[in-house]
Structure formats: C-alpha cells, structure tokens
Design a protein around this motif. Structure first.
Motif, PDB file in Angstrom:
ATOM      1  N   ASP A 107      29.691  90.871  36.856  1.00 14.88           N
ATOM      2  CA  ASP A 107      30.176  89.321  37.572  1.00 14.88           C
ATOM      3  C   ASP A 107      29.425  89.384  38.822  1.00 14.88           C
ATOM      4  OD1 ASP A 107      31.428  87.581  38.991  1.00 14.88           O
ATOM      5  OD2 ASP A 107      33.405  88.419  38.684  1.00 14.88           O
ATOM      6  N   VAL A 108      28.476  88.344  38.981  1.00 10.89           N
ATOM      7  CA  VAL A 108      27.662  88.323  40.168  1.00 10.89           C
ATOM      8  C   VAL A 108      28.571  88.190  41.388  1.00 10.89           C
ATOM      9  CG1 VAL A 108      26.089  86.806  41.309  1.00 10.89           C
ATOM     10  CG2 VAL A 108      26.052  86.958  38.951  1.00 10.89           C
ATOM     11  N   ALA A 109      29.602  87.461  41.366  1.00 13.40           N
ATOM     12  CA  ALA A 109      30.648  87.471  42.494  1.00 13.40           C
ATOM     13  C   ALA A 109      31.077  88.944  42.929  1.00 13.40           C
ATOM     14  CB  ALA A 109      31.949  86.829  42.293  1.00 13.40           C
ATOM     15  N   VAL A 110      31.221  89.637  42.138  1.00 15.58           N
ATOM     16  CA  VAL A 110      31.741  91.453  42.593  1.00 15.58           C
ATOM     17  C   VAL A 110      30.372  91.906  42.989  1.00 15.58           C
ATOM     18  CG1 VAL A 110      32.646  93.509  41.638  1.00 15.58           C
ATOM     19  CG2 VAL A 110      33.452  91.223  40.789  1.00 15.58           C
ATOM     20  N   ARG A 111      29.278  91.795  42.460  1.00 19.88           N
ATOM     21  CA  ARG A 111      28.014  92.419  42.956  1.00 19.88           C
ATOM     22  C   ARG A 111      27.408  92.162  44.236  1.00 19.88           C
ATOM     23  NH1 ARG A 111      25.414  91.460  37.972  1.00 19.88           N
ATOM     24  NH2 ARG A 111      23.676  90.151  39.357  1.00 19.88           N
TER      25      ARG A 111
END
Lengths: 281, 1109
Positions: free
Chosen positions: B12-16
């Motif tokens: 998940d880009v938002a987490v990364r």
C-alpha cells in the motif's frame, strides 16, 4: 522449397587463386579446394553450380573443377563492385529459385555424417525459408564478419529466428542489437560463409545496386537485413567447422582439419608429434 | 509486530510513504531498540536492494536522531570499540556493525554506540546504492564488452579509414572535431536526477533540460558550443592527450599511465579514452603494451591524439560543462572507431544513449559523479528527461524499479514554438555567481530524506511535480513571466524545504537587490543545478533584459566584494550570452588546410618542437610545423596565435613578484618570527619535529577518567540553584567576559577555501542567514537582558580575519550589540612549509585513513603519488609561497590567543573598563550552543579553579583527543599527541575547548600581575617563557590554490601549532573539568553536519538561546 542451384563466389581481390589451391581430402586424394566444395555441393543434391569469377581466370577454374566441370558454369564479374554485386551477377542463373551460396575461400568440415551444406539445405527445406549458417564467434572477430541477432526457435537447439543482421558490427552495436539469449557472454552468431537464400534476395540486391551508393549498402548483410522484414529468415548453428583458407595459416589449418578426420589421421598425427619433438622452442 | 517494517514492505503506497519520523515520535527507547533489531534482521535477510537500503537508512535515523534524545535523560559513557572504527575506515561496514551491536548488547545502549551505528548504517546504505549504480553502468548493453577485453589481440575496434587518409598537399591527417552544447536545467524536480532517486522513484524523476551555446558577456562575439573535442591519427605509437583550457599535455606510452587519473589534469581525457572503448577498462592491469593496442586499432607505428577545449566557461558553472566535455570526447572517439554510424553531423538517438552510458562510465572511472541529465547537451534543443520503469530484459529488472538511464523526449517546435524559445532567450540572463560549491553532501541529504519520506520534504517533492507542469505549460505558451514565477516558487519553497542549504546569503542578497532595482520587471530567479551561488538564472521583462544583464554583473561583483571574506568564491562573477542549440552534439571532419586544432593548442604543442634542433625533428613534426606556419599566416582561426605562442615562450613575472611583496608585508605586520621558523624547518628536516614526533612517548599510559574526576553538568535541571546564583551574581557584577576564538579559516568548513569562518553566514536563524559572530552576540544579548549588565565580548582575529571582521562589524553596526565589543588582533604568525615526504607518508600510510570507494581510492592514490613528487621536487620543508599571500600564512594555534590578549593590550583595556573583571570564558567560534551559563560559571567560581574545561560525552565523529589520565595524571590530551590511535577510543569525554579562566591565576602562571600588563616587554618575555614549555605540534592542512577559470588544486601544507588544551597539564594551574550537555559543547566543523544539526533539534535549541535584533 526446392534447392537445385548453388553459387560459389570467387571473384574477390584476394580470393581469386584460393579455390585453385590443392589439398589432400579426407580420403587421401589430392584435390583443389574448388573440387572439395563442388563435392560437398553435389553431395547435398545440388544440380547446377555457378562460380562467380574475375575476368581472365575462367581457364584455370575450369581446369581445377575436375570431374565437376560439367555441372559448373563460370560467370564473370566484370568489375570488383562488392560482394553483393558478385552474388547478383548470378541473378539470371538462379532465376526464380532458391539457391545455396558458398564462398570460394571457405571450406566446411562437418562433425556429423551430413555435410554442412546438406544440414543447411535440410533446414531450409523444412522451414521453407532462407537460412544462413552461423557460428558462435568471439567478439574480437567482429571486424571480420557479418553477424545476426535473434532468438532460439523453440525446440530446436541450434536454430535461430533472425531479428537483425549487421555487417562487421562494433562490439558496442553487437551488444545492443545482436545479443542472443543462451550464448556465452561476448559471443555472437557470425556468418559461416554458407547460406540458402530465396529468390527475393536477388531482387533486393538488384534494388540496392541500382540505388545511389550508400555506405554499408552494397553487401549481402544489408540485403539480408531487408529480407527478414518481409520473409522468415533463420540462422542455423551447424555442427561443423569453417576454415577460411585466405587467412594466414588458413590453408594449413584446413588441411590439418581434413586430415585429422580422414583415413590418414594416424599418419598425420605421427608426423605432427615428430615435428613437435624435433622443433626447438 | 514491528511498526516500521510495513513502511518498507507494504504494498500500500499510503503506508509505504509514511514518514519515519512521525512513526518514531511515539516510540520509547525500548521500542526503538526493538524496532532497530527487527530492521537489522530484516535488512540482512532481504534480497531486495531498495528494501535493504531503506532499512539501513531507517536504522541510521533511529540511531542518529531518535535514540539519542531518549538516552539523553541519563548520562551513559561507553567506549566505542576501536576495532569497529577500524572496520569502518576499511569500508568493512557489515563487520563494523556487528562489533558495535555486540558492544551495545554487552554495555547497554548509549549515545556513543548509537553514533557509531548511525555512521556505519549510513555508509553501508550509500555504499549499497553506489555499488548498484556502478553495476548498472557496467551492465548497460554496449558497455559490457569493454570489461571483458584483456588483450590487444582481442581488440574489436578499428579506426575509420577516412581518418587514415592524409591530405596530399599538406601531408596532415584529418581532424575529427566534435562540438557539444552544455545543458541548463529549468527544473530538477527536487534533485530528481540523482541516480538513486531515478532508479527507485522513476515516476518522480523529471527534468526540463535545454541544450545551449554560450558566450561570456562582454568578451566573446556570439554564443557557440562551449566544449569541443578533436581527434586525429598521429605517426607515433602513443596516446597524446591535451587539455587546451587547463594548459596541459602529455604523451602516454603505457597502459598504466592511461589509468593514472590524478597524475595530471588530463583525467577527463583519460576517462574518455577508456569509456569510449579505445582503451577498454578490462585491459587495466593486464601488463600489455599500449603500442600493441594502438597497432590493432590504428595500425602499426600509429597513435591517437585527443584534444579537449572549453571556451571560456568556468568550472562549477552548474551547466554540466565537464560531463558534456566528457560526452564530446567519448562521442569523437566512438565515431572514429565506427561505433557511431555517421562520422560527421549529429548522432542517432541510440548513439546518443550509448554516449550517455559511456559518460556515466567515464564519470565513475574518474571517481566523480553527476546526475543522469548531465549529458543533455548531446541531445538537441529542449527535452523532457524522465525516469523509466525497468522492464523485463533490462539489466535493472527485478533489482530496482527504475532503469539507470532515463528516457529523453525532444520537445519539437510544435510543442515549444520558435517564438516561445526566442522569448525565453530574450528574458533569461544566465550567470555564474562565482561561488565555489561542494554539492556532494547535498545529494546525500536529498537521497536520505527521500528514502525516509521525511514529511515536509516528501510534500515538497510532490509540489515540484506541479511546478514542472507549470513550467512546461509556460514554455509551450511562451509565457516567460509565468515561467519566472514558477522557477522562483520552486527555489523559495520546495527546493529550500528539501534542502535549506541550497540557498545562501549571497544568492538571497542578489535576489533582493535585483528585485529592489527592477521591481515588477524582475520576473523570477532560477537555481541551476545542485545549489545556488554558482550557476543561476535571472528572468527579466524583455525590454529590460539587456539592462539586467549589465546590472547583474555589477551587482554580483559588488556583492561578492562585500561577502568574499565570509563565503567561498572561486572566481569573479560572469554573465553569459546564450542561445538554444538545436543540433546537439555535432561533428565535422577537417581536412587539409582546415585540419586545425583549437588555437590554444599550438601554444602548448609548438614550443617543445621549436626547442629541438632541426635535424632531430621527425618528418611528421616538420609537417606539423609547416602546417601551423602556413595556417597562422592565412587562416582566420589562428589570428593572434603567433602572439599567444610568444607569450607562452617568453617569461612573464609581475604577478609573482607582487605576491612576494604582499607576503613580506603581512609577515612583517603580524609578528612573524624568522628565528623560530628556521628552527622549525631545521627540526623538520632532521626529524626532530614531525607528525610522528607529535605523539607522547609510546610507554605513556592513557586511561579513561575515574568517577569524581569531573563535575557532571549534563543534566542542567539537576544542578544546585546555589551554583546558578553564584554565577548570576558574578554576571551582574560584571566579573565575566567572553573570548571567542575567531581567527581561523575553517579549513574543513570550506575545504581550505580561505574564508573567515566567524563571518560565514552558516544557517538561517530567526528568519535570515546569520554568521557565527552574529549568533554569539545574539546569545550574549539575551543574557544581558537577563542580568542587566552587558557582557564584554572579545573576538580574537588574525592576519587573515582581522580587517574583514572589523569591516563586517562596522558595516553591521556591531549587529546592534550594546555591550563592550573588542577585537583582539593576533600577534603571532607562521609561514607554511612544503611538507616532508616522511610526514606525508606518515599521514597517508601510518595514520588511520578512511578508505574510499574502489575507483575513488585509485584516483586518490594517484593524486597522492603526484603530491609526494611535488613535495620532493619543490624541496621538503621549503617555504610554501606559490599561492596568494594569505594562503601561505597560518595562525600558530589557539594557545596564543589568550597570551595575545595580554600582548596586544586587549585585556588591559578590558580591565581598565571593568576593573572588577575576574573571569574569561574562551570558546571556539563553532561551539554555537555555548552560552555564559550562570550555573557553570558558578561551579567554576565555587571550585576555585584557575581553568575549568568543558567536555562532552564522546561520539564517533568526535576525534581529536579527550580527557584522560596520562600516567595517572588527569589532563586533556590532543588527538595529535595520542601515542596510539586506539587510546582515544577508551576515553569517555571529548574536549569542547570551552574554558573558563580565572584571570589572576592565569596571570600568576605567567608570573605577571594586572599592573604588569602595561609593560609589553615583560609580557612578551613571560609569554615566551611559558610558550617554550608548551609542545609544538606539526600538522598538515589542505590549502586551495585557485587558477584558470574556477579551477582549484588542493595541496597539503605543513604548519605548526601550540594548543590551549596543553595548559591542562601545566603544573602551576588548578585545572578542573565539567561534563556539559552535547547541545552546548558540540562544534560545527563541517558543512555536511548542518542538516543533522538542524534535524536533531540543535538548531532549535540555539534559537532558544538567541535574541536577534
């Protein structure tokens, strides 16, 4: 594809006398290089041979053709206008048929029961397309050969679908355009001096020759590069070796290679060992 | 369950893209240690390059920024294992980490071990990235074969036959001339052209890159391609390389010399010869012959000549001059060897890409590095260069998300119309501000912040994408005013949010002045390249562009004059004329009478031939001489060549003698002692003095302090209120003065550029750039308000800094400081010496050295052997005079600074104004967190000490001695005096060099009284006597010698010093020690420290101590 005809090119400036050189064949019989080539060609089922020669050499070629003089016709290339032009001199001879193309200064020694020409013709027949014999060659030899890039035909270990042809590429260009998966690093598929070509190649050569000269556009490689855009074109890594008798010690090498697979192998080996023992470092 | 690992592994880009700092903010020390253990285990197991690198930088950040804050609440002193440090120096980072982790496990976590781990993780991360870039450079198709070739007989390249055809009339070989524009970068999207970024975040890697021709405004006639390379065959089996702009030429006859990059100024040409495949990198060290190799490529008995020329463009222009010159040289060599289809004209796209790949290789070979857009001059016109996703079949596939090499999309006249291009040229003024810059640390900071997804910086990075779109749109519509607004916004906002150090006082002063003068007709500022101060663009309304160009030169010159003592300048500012080059790199074959090298070439090549008797000239020499003789009479290209030739043959001299005069004057004025100088020279020559002799005897026992050896003030809140009161009373009574050591040049700060460090505007504080002096005064101002009695402030100065400091203070009205402010002018000076080979070898071979990356190390070794040669040929221990006078002199160490107060009357003046004065507090200019802290003053007074030194707990970077028991006696030991390197690593405390001094006790040590201060002779005698008992240290310092157009050479020179720390071993003085918090005692020695200093809260702490006017 029916292949009945063959062309041997022998009109090159440094090439003219080479097919006339005498060698001892695998049966211990002295023959000219031209005769050895003709034997290979006719053994592969070819019926007619055209030899492209330079002006004034016809008689000596005729004399060197031995028993094959009957199947041969000699076509004179009036001026040395390049390899492509030499081939195109036989356009009338090949007509609308596929043909085998060999170089007069190259001998091929097969490592199987079938001659190199025969292996190649069989591939062309079964694929129904043009095929060039190739050999995996170290990149240091790139300045001397035409070279193809492509990928293996699935299920055929030695057969390649050709995607690019470049004459004497630099290693830079070869690495970018001619890398073949599965070959050792720094090795490329270079021409073996043996091709089976379709009639289309004569048309392409004709067109190239008629157009204003452009650098790199007068040879066979540029015509093959165009051919593959319109026809299937394969490369076959033959089970055999190529010997350029025009190179330094090329004739000696070819002779040794012939002798070492022939009936006089033991005798030649013995002589070689004696030579080695006698020679000083 | 780790909370940090998902930041690396989540799909998940938002987490990364979460910020590491934000997640760490809620974690305790124990949590952080557990996270660090999980990250360390993860990075060891992961086979994904970028996951490993991110984990390493997370670990660095935890140990550098997050753990120290949590560990600060309890003082722990722990030694850093020397074996780990040695591993770090040897670049065995994994082993170093293991040693430090073992130490952390056995001795518990500590600030010291965390500093060591932070350094090791940081270096391993960047080493991993650099290795990957290098692997990618090697694996680019078209480059690989060059690493396989190890014998001349295997060489697959042959020279093109056209280059072997001599002209029948002149007998000369043709010359292949490649001319290449340089590139300017309209927006680098937050340094997104750094390879690491492009390879991890190709979507964010975008630049607008324009190829341009240049002319120096007021000098050259019209813009032309600034760099050119000339290639020709010669009749000698050698490689003849010439750099016309650097005035250097060499005939190379062995392969080893080709790979010796730093031997002379021809490193770039050598890199081009190698990267183009002429001498492929694979043949290095093969023991083969260059002659054999040339025979294969060019033919027996023949060789190659390669000439580079830069037309009047200074180094550091931020226009990628050297990369484009490298590309031009490579391009010429490739064309000459059939590696490009056309010998003349432009290049095909696939050929440009291979030139780019080769230029990357060349930069790596030469130990330098640029961005991936730098070879942009090879392409024509305006192009959008973007990162490209690695696809199946790419060497990078499965290793990094992006490819090493970006893709170039040319913006044709349909996208950016001719009129828009013209408008850009009619409004933009390109300049070189003249500042010398070191962009290297900035590029590392950018990479680190990107990989950590630091919140503000990540937002800023996103902002740059929008700005690029606006710039692109403005270009398409020809709205240059909008373009100027966008580039200005880019500079003011995202660029400085990501890297505050991209701007500086010089640049901001220029912008302010231009804005004030041109008002609404100044459309915008634009930073070229890595940082401002060098290459810059100013955008004006077209009707005022010419005026802007003229005025900018004046404004820059005048601003430089006021700031050049404070900021490093490499050269006088330059304004350029420029035009967009629509052809890209271009080659011509010069034949017959036209076959001429650049005009400057002949000043280098003809004189050696003229010195030979005619009968010793080979046929090709005569051909060359005849050709030149004819051409300089008839060919316009060589008009003026005869005069230039004469200049190169006949001796000059007025400049050198002027330098000698000013040197003599300075020596005389600032108390040079020729007797001591000769004594030191003699001692150096016979080996009585030297780096090895700095050390205490090998049998000295160096041990760490014992409990009770020093007063612990690391937790200020827990200090007794009584101490605070004592100090406060003394302050109110006016019993204290501050002495700031401000005489130095900050050698490390500007790599020997020779600026007054005290005046350097090092950081934006309180909304604008502040110098060290202003910062110290701001702290005293705050204290003055608190205690009501203004604190006297003394800045010590030297031959080098006095006039500049005096002028600066006058110009700025003493920065509004109300208290007494005095300058104590240095009265001791030394003349630098050429080092001895013995000392150079000791420094480079015996002392622990940071090994560099393989290729950089090779370059360094080559440079060092050249410097050893220099020392030998110029005379070991001889006077170093071949530089500007100020660069030949040196201050003789801070021991003299306090005696200077006695000698120059400053102390007497202070005592006259404040007879009640009892104490001085002396500190380094770069100890920015230091204040006249009442509690510490109270402790000094209460202890009755003559001297009280402040120390801090040691971190890895704190090298240079510390507090120790030497043969059982407590004292400070200078790093130079440590008998063994590892001794320093057993010491818990590092000297901050802040020292409280009881005036009368100090005078007593000198056997002086207050009344004696007016007797200069007595004072001098007393000082000489004590000085004789102080050890003399020999040190090597790096000084820059500037020459040509912005070129700089760095020389190691020898000087001597006496240091104040040695007063701690003076038997007549009661010396005490206080451990103080790190924020108070740490010093800013290197500009690369600034970012960490800002991020770890030190800058905020400093702000809290200051009161600005």
């Amino acid at each position: 594809m029916k292949i009945r005809k063959a062309i041997i090119t022998a009109a090159g400036k440094n090439q003219r006398a080479l097919p006339l050189q005498m060698l001892v064949d695998r049966d211990g019989v002295p023959k000219s290089a031209l005769t050895i080539l003709a034997e290979e060609i006719t053994g592969a089922g070819i019926e007619e041979i055209a030899v492209i020669i330079s002006p004034g050499t016809e008689k000596s070629y005729m004399a060197s053709a031995g028993p094959y003089a009957r199947e041969m016709q000699f076509i004179v290339q009036p001026k040395p206008l390049g390899y492509g032009h030499a081939i195109h001199c036989a356009a009338e001879f090949t007509g609308n048929e596929g043909f085998l193309l060999m170089m007069g200064d190259h001998l091929h020694i097969s490592q199987t029961g079938k001659s190199c020409a025969q292996q190649l013709i069989e591939t062309a027949r079964s694929g129904n397309c043009a095929v060039s014999a190739v050999q995996a060659t170290h990149e240091r030899m790139l300045p001397y050969y035409g070279c193809v890039g492509g990928h293996r035909v699935p299920g055929h270990e030695r057969l390649y679908e050709v995607e690019a042809v470049i004459e004497k590429p630099t290693p830079t260009e070869a690495e970018q355009k001619l890398v073949v998966p599965g070959l050792r690093a720094g090795r490329y598929l270079c021409f073996f001096g043996l091709h089976v070509l379709t009639p289309a190649i004569m048309k392409i050569l004709g067109r190239h020759l008629a157009a204003p000269p452009v650098a790199g556009n007068t040879g066979l490689s540029s015509a093959l590069a165009e051919l593959l855009l319109s026809e299937r074109y394969l490369a076959h890594e033959l089970e055999g070796s190529r010997h350029d008798i025009g190179q330094r010690y090329g004739l000696l090498n070819a002779q040794l290679a012939l002798a070492l697979i022939g009936k006089d192998r033991d005798e030649v080996l013995t002589q070689l060992i004696e030579l080695l023992a006698q020679s000083k470092a | 369950m780790s909370r940090l690992l998902p930041l690396i592994t989540s799909s998940d880009v938002a987490v990364r893209d979460q910020s590491l700092d934000a997640v760490c903010a809620h974690l305790s020390a124990a949590d952080l240690l557990a996270e660090a253990a999980a990250l360390d285990a993860f990075r060891r197991a992961s086979d994904n390059l970028y996951a490993r690198v991110r984990a390493l930088l997370f670990l660095h950040a935890i140990h550098r920024f997050h753990l120290p804050v949590r560990l600060a609440t309890h003082t722990t002193t722990a030694a850093i294992p020397f074996s780990g440090y040695e591993n770090l120096l040897q670049r065995r980072f994994e082993e170093a980490i293991d040693v430090f982790l073992t130490s952390q496990q056995t001795a518990g976590p500590s600030d010291a071990i965390s500093s060591a781990l932070a350094a090791a993780y940081h270096r391993l991360a960047f080493q991993t990235l650099a290795d990957q870039v290098r692997r990618s450079v090697r694996s680019v198709r078209g480059n690989q074969w060059m690493f396989r070739m190890g014998h001349p007989a295997d060489h697959p390249l042959r020279i093109r036959p056209e280059l072997l055809e001599r002209d029948s009339a002149s007998g000369t070989y043709p010359i292949l001339r490649e001319r290449t524009p340089v590139r300017m970068d309209l927006t680098h999207c937050g340094w997104s052209d750094i390879f690491f970024l492009g390879m991890d975040y190709p979507e964010g890697a975008k630049v607008l890159n324009v190829s341009i021709d240049l002319a120096v405004y007021g000098g050259d006639a019209a813009p032309r391609p600034p760099v050119e390379a000339s290639f020709r065959v010669i009749d000698e089996p050698v490689l003849r390389l010439t750099s016309v702009d650097l005035g250097c030429t060499a005939e190379i006859s062995s392969l080893n010399e080709v790979f010796d990059f730093a031997k002379d100024y021809l490193g770039l040409l050598k890199a081009a010869v190698i990267a183009s495949g002429l001498v492929p990198p694979g043949i290095e060290g093969s023991g083969q012959s260059l002659g054999d190799l040339l025979a294969e490529v060019v033919g027996p008995g023949r060789g190659i000549e390669l000439v580079s020329n830069v037309n009047n463009i200074p180094k550091g222009s931020r226009l990628a001059v050297s990369t484009n010159l490298l590309a031009a040289l490579i391009s010429a060599c490739m064309r000459a060897t059939n590696q490009a289809r056309s010998l003349t004209g432009g290049l095909a796209e696939s050929e440009r890409r291979i030139v780019l790949a080769r230029a990357l290789l060349g930069e790596w070979l030469g130990g330098s590095g640029g961005g991936w857009q730098d070879s942009g001059g090879v392409w024509p016109g305006i192009k959008l260069i973007e990162g490209a996703l690695a696809m199946e079949g790419d060497p990078e596939f499965g290793i990094s998300r992006g490819r090493l090499m970006p893709s170039h999309r040319l913006l044709d006249v349909n996208e950016v119309p001719v009129a828009a291009r013209k408008r850009l040229q009619d409004s933009l003024v390109l300049v070189h501000g003249g500042m010398a810059q070191n962009v290297g640390p900035i590029l590392e900071m950018v990479t680190e912040k990107y990989l950590l997804r630091c919140d503000k910086e990540w937002q800023a990075r996103q902002q740059t994408h929008g700005i690029l779109q606006r710039i692109l749109e403005a270009l398409k519509t020809g709205d240059i005013q909008a373009l100027g607004a966008a580039t200005s916004e880019n500079f003011q906002q995202p660029i400085q949010t990501i890297i505050p150090w991209a701007s500086n006082l010089y640049t901001e002063t220029l912008i302010t002045k231009v804005r004030a003068e041109f008002g609404a007709d100044f459309w915008g500022f634009w930073m070229l390249g890595g940082m401002a101060g060098g290459g810059m663009g100013f955008i004006f309304a077209p009707q005022r562009m010419h005026e802007g160009r003229r005025r900018l030169l004046e404004i820059m010159t005048e601003t430089k004059r006021t700031l050049e003592c404070a900021l490093p300048f490499a050269m006088a500012p330059v304004v350029y004329d420029f035009s967009i080059n629509e052809r890209g790199t271009w080659s011509d074959l010069l034949v017959g009478a036209e076959a001429l090298m650049p005009a400057g070439y002949y000043s280098l090549s003809i004189p050696p031939l003229l010195r030979l008797p005619r009968n010793q000239l080979a046929a090709h020499h005569l051909t060359e001489l005849n050709h030149f003789a004819v051409a300089c009479r008839s060919h316009p290209h060589l008009s003026g060549a005869v005069e230039a030739l004469f200049d190169s043959i006949l001796p000059g001299g007025p400049v050198e003698s002027a330098n000698e005069e000013s040197l003599a004057l300075l020596l005389d004025e600032f108390g040079f002692d020729p007797e001591t100088h000769e004594q030191i020279r003699a001692d150096l020559k016979v080996g009585r003095l030297g780096l090895a002799q700095n050390r205490l005897p090998a049998n000295a026992v160096i041990e760490d302090v014992l409990a009770g050896d020093l007063f612990d003030a690391t937790q200020p809140a827990s200090l007794p209120a009584s101490l605070h009161q004592i100090g406060l009373n003394a302050l109110c009574a006016g019993e204290v003065a501050v002495v700031t050591l401000a005489a130095g040049a900050g050698s490390r700060w500007t790599q020997g550029a020779g600026v007054v460090k005290a005046l350097h505007p090092f950081c934006k504080l309180g909304g604008r750039h502040r110098s060290f002096i202003e910062t110290h005064l701001a702290k005293s101002r705050q204290l003055n308000r608190l205690v009501g009695t203004p604190l006297p402030h003394v800045f010590t100065t030297s031959y080098f800094s006095h006039a500049a400091t005096e002028r600066f203070l006058a110009d700025h009205g003493n920065y509004g400081y109300q208290g007494p402010l005095l300058l104590s002018v240095g009265k001791s000076i030394g003349l630098r010496l050429i080092p001895t080979v013995r000392d150079l070898r000791f420094a480079w071979e015996e002392m622990p050295q940071q090994m560099l990356d393989v290729q950089q190390q090779k370059v360094r070794d080559s440079l060092r052997s050249a410097l050893l040669q220099w020392a030998q040929t110029h005379g070991e221990a001889g006077d170093y005079t071949a530089n500007l006078a100020a660069q030949c002199l040196h201050p003789v160490g801070h021991w003299y600074e306090i005696p200077n107060l006695l000698r120059n009357g400053t102390l007497a003046k202070l005592l006259e104004q404040r007879p009640q004065l009892q104490h001085l507090v002396m500190h380094n200019i770069d100890t920015v967190g230091m204040t006249v802290d009442p509690a510490l003053l109270g402790q000094h007074i209460a202890s009755g000490a003559g001297l009280t030194f402040e120390v801090i707990t040691r971190r890895l970077e704190d090298r240079g001695g510390g507090l120790a028991r030497v043969d059982g006696r407590l004292r400070l030991v200078e790093g130079l005096a440590m008998p063994r390197e590892q001794d320093e690593f057993n010491l818990s405390y590092y000297n901050s060099n802040t020292c409280w001094i009881h005036i009368d006790q100090l005078l007593a040590t000198f056997k002086l009284s207050r009344a004696d201060l007016n007797d200069l002779e007595k004072v001098n005698r007393a000082i000489r006597k004590v000085a004789a008992r102080m050890p003399t240290y020999i040190t090597l310092k790096e000084v820059k010698k500037r020459w040509g157009r912005g070129q700089e050479d760095v020389f190691p020179v020898c000087q001597f010093e006496k240091l104040w720390v040695d007063m701690s071993s003076h038997s007549g003085l009661d010396t005490r020690y206080i451990a103080v918090p790190r924020a108070r005692g740490q010093q800013l020695k290197d500009q690369a420290q600034l970012d960490g200093w800002l991020r770890d809260g030190s800058a905020a702490h400093l702000e809290s101590l200051c009161e600005w006017t």
